[in-house]
Design an enzyme around this catalytic site. Structure first.
Site, PDB file in Angstrom:
ATOM      1  NE  ARG A 125      -4.003  -2.021   2.092  1.00 51.75           N
ATOM      2  CZ  ARG A 125      -3.886  -2.979   3.018  1.00 51.75           C
ATOM      3  NH1 ARG A 125      -2.979  -2.872   3.959  1.00 51.75           N
ATOM      4  NH2 ARG A 125      -4.697  -4.005   2.992  1.00 51.75           N
ATOM      5  CE  LYS A 147      -1.934  14.177 -13.072  1.00 44.87           C
ATOM      6  NZ  LYS A 147      -2.386  14.668 -14.386  1.00 44.87           N
ATOM      7  CD  GLU A 189       5.143  17.377 -21.610  1.00 42.29           C
ATOM      8  OE1 GLU A 189       4.534  18.330 -21.091  1.00 42.29           O
ATOM      9  OE2 GLU A 189       4.598  16.275 -21.855  1.00 42.29           O
ATOM     10  CE  LYS A 231       4.006  17.800 -12.819  1.00 46.26           C
ATOM     11  NZ  LYS A 231       4.046  16.664 -13.718  1.00 46.26           N
ATOM     12  CD  GLU A 241      -5.157  16.731 -13.550  1.00 45.40           C
ATOM     13  OE1 GLU A 241      -4.019  16.249 -13.497  1.00 45.40           O
ATOM     14  OE2 GLU A 241      -5.888  16.647 -14.542  1.00 45.40           O
ATOM     15  NE  ARG A 245      -0.593  17.196 -11.122  1.00 39.64           N
ATOM     16  CZ  ARG A 245       0.102  16.301 -10.469  1.00 39.64           C
ATOM     17  NH1 ARG A 245      -0.073  16.152  -9.180  1.00 39.64           N
ATOM     18  NH2 ARG A 245       0.993  15.542 -11.079  1.00 39.64           N
ATOM     19  CG  ASN A 249      -3.387  17.277 -18.108  1.00 35.33           C
ATOM     20  OD1 ASN A 249      -2.398  16.557 -18.178  1.00 35.33           O
ATOM     21  ND2 ASN A 249      -4.222  17.243 -17.086  1.00 35.33           N
ATOM     22  CG  HIS A 252      -0.704  16.502 -21.885  1.00 38.12           C
ATOM     23  ND1 HIS A 252      -0.052  17.695 -22.111  1.00 38.12           N
ATOM     24  CD2 HIS A 252       0.222  15.687 -21.321  1.00 38.12           C
ATOM     25  CE1 HIS A 252       1.198  17.594 -21.696  1.00 38.12           C
ATOM     26  NE2 HIS A 252       1.392  16.396 -21.208  1.00 38.12           N
ATOM     27  CG  HIS A 256      -2.868  11.581 -23.317  1.00 37.33           C
ATOM     28  ND1 HIS A 256      -3.345  11.854 -22.049  1.00 37.33           N
ATOM     29  CD2 HIS A 256      -1.528  11.612 -23.204  1.00 37.33           C
ATOM     30  CE1 HIS A 256      -2.322  12.046 -21.227  1.00 37.33           C
ATOM     31  NE2 HIS A 256      -1.216  11.916 -21.910  1.00 37.33           N
ATOM     32  CG  HIS A 274       4.054  12.016 -23.655  1.00 38.81           C
ATOM     33  ND1 HIS A 274       2.696  11.813 -23.558  1.00 38.81           N
ATOM     34  CD2 HIS A 274       4.351  13.015 -22.791  1.00 38.81           C
ATOM     35  CE1 HIS A 274       2.201  12.655 -22.667  1.00 38.81           C
ATOM     36  NE2 HIS A 274       3.180  13.398 -22.189  1.00 38.81           N
TER      37      HIS A 274
END
Ligand SMILES: NC(=O)c1ccc[n+]([C@@H]2O[C@H](COP(=O)([O-])OP(=O)(O)OC[C@H]3O[C@@H](n4cnc5c(N)ncnc54)[C@H](O)[C@@H]3O)[C@@H](O)[C@H]2O)c1
Length: 370
Positions: A125, A147, A189, A231, A241, A245, A249, A252, A256, A274
């Site tokens: 965990r 993330k 980026e 960031k 997020e 936040r 993206n 993105h 994506h 990416h």
């Protein structure tokens, strides 16, 4: 600009430091300082491991002879960011006998960082993860903010967890072995931060293109530190997020969709990686913003010119069906109640989240190739 190591602090509920500088992967004291317990699993890929893994392992073992160090090496590339290879990392932690104070060291680009971070989030965990990013993209983006995820056939990053790292150690000297195409992908980026919230940085990137593309250490360290500061500021205010936040993206959702439609960059073909997909996505977001009357079309042109000057793509690859791209965009995690929620802008440095974007307008932009 100097070559001295820099440190960026990420505050909030799980604070940590980002160390940036040349030679840090050989700094056993710094590496060992981030490890609390006795078990370390080094996760890397089969391109990065032959270059850096033995050095990291030796530096760490020298500094902490008591450490039990295991390793898990996955094939390089996005195609490895799967539940299968995640399972391999978990098996490696089990084989190591890793206890709750174990530490996973993610040595590689964003693929390794996301997968190793997710394994650290899940083992017992949650155990520590220290990110050792070796691509520019992972230094400026994926290693920071916690993330973690793997891809499944239905979409990128659909299975994952928020799990902030215990530390980030970015050795800028590792960028010397990075292929130019990957350096440019990382610069996409970096440019993103200028687009979202920093017009001055955008102008600096226009001016410093030569130094950055030539791999100038000081210019790269400056770009990495500035990006990490942006960031850090955003993720410490909004770690999960729930609000701002999402701005990170920009480009993105389109990007994506392109990555998913082309099948996650199987090695050896002409797929966009990416960062390249994000470059195209930012241009599409800018164009959609102009079409919706939010921004001046001249800003799209300025962005397009900068990306082209950095050798980045600005158009959807041939053969991708606009309807299929839209279908992938509908699965984006930012969407709420089946409505497209996109990051658009009001011009350079002024991104904003727009809920309920008209799908017909998106389709027009997806169909209109320059
Ligand atoms: N977690 C986040 O917040 C976040 C943010 C952005 C991107 N990402 C994820 O990051 C991934 C992309 O990361 P990436 O662009 O670093 O890709 P990557 O990890 O696939 O690395 C790119 C290539 O460069 C090679 N490489 C890495 N370091 C090298 C070095 N120093 N010298 C030579 N070769 C080297 C790798 O083996 C790989 O072939 C995507 O999966 C994306 O979803 C995550």
């Amino acid at each position: 600009m100097s070559n001295a190591p820099r440190t960026v602090a990420v505050g909030g509920g799980s604070p940590y430091l980002i160390h940036i500088g040349p030679g840090l992967l050989g700094d056993g004291g710094l590496l060992a300082g981030a490890v609390r317990g006795r078990h370390v699993l080094l996760v890397s890929d089969d391109t990065v491991a032959p270059l850096y893994l033995a050095g990291v392992r030796a530096a760490l073992q020298d500094a902490r002879p008591d450490l039990k160090i295991g390793q898990h090496v996955i094939p390089a590339g996005e195609a490895s960011k799967t539940l299968h290879h995640f399972g391999g990392a978990i098996d490696a932690l089990a084989a190591l006998g890793a206890t709750r104070d174990a530490c996973v060291l993610a040595l590689g680009g964003g693929v390794v960082g996301d997968l190793a971070g997710f394994a650290a989030a899940c083992w017992m965990r949650g155990v520590d993860c220290v990110q050792l990013p070796t691509t520019l993209l992972s230094m400026v983006d994926s290693s920071v903010g916690g993330k973690t995820a793997v891809d499944i056939a239905q979409g990128k990053n659909l299975v994952g967890a928020f799990h902030p790292p215990r530390a980030v150690i970015a050795d800028t000297a590792a960028l010397r072995t990075l292929p130019t195409r990957e350096l440019r992908a990382g610069l996409a980026e970096v440019i993103k931060y200028g687009c979202i919230r920093d017009p001055l940085f955008f102008r600096w990137l226009q001016a410093e293109r030569g130094a950055l593309l030539a791999g100038d250490d000081a210019a790269l360290a400056q770009a990495i530190a500035r990006s990490c500061e942006h960031k850090a500021e955003i993720v410490e205010r909004d770690p999960l997020e729930k609000g701002e936040r999402a701005l990170l993206n920009l480009g993105h959702t389109f990007g994506h969709a392109i990555e998913t439609a082309q099948g996650y960059g199987a090695p050896g073909n002409d797929n966009l990686n990416h960062g390249e997909a994000v470059a195209v996505g930012m241009v599409l977001a800018a164009r959609l913003s102009a079409a919706l009357g939010m921004a001046d079309a001249a800003d799209t042109d300025t962005l397009r010119e900068l990306l082209l000057a950095y050798g980045l793509p600005v158009a959807i690859p041939a053969g991708l069906d606009p309807e299929a791209l839209l279908a992938h965009m509908r699965l984006d995690k930012k969407n709420i109640a089946g409505r497209l929620r996109l990051v658009l802008w009001r011009g350079i440095g002024k991104a904003e989240v727009v809920p309920d974007v008209d799908e017909a307008a998106v389709l027009v932009v997806l169909r209109a190739q320059p």
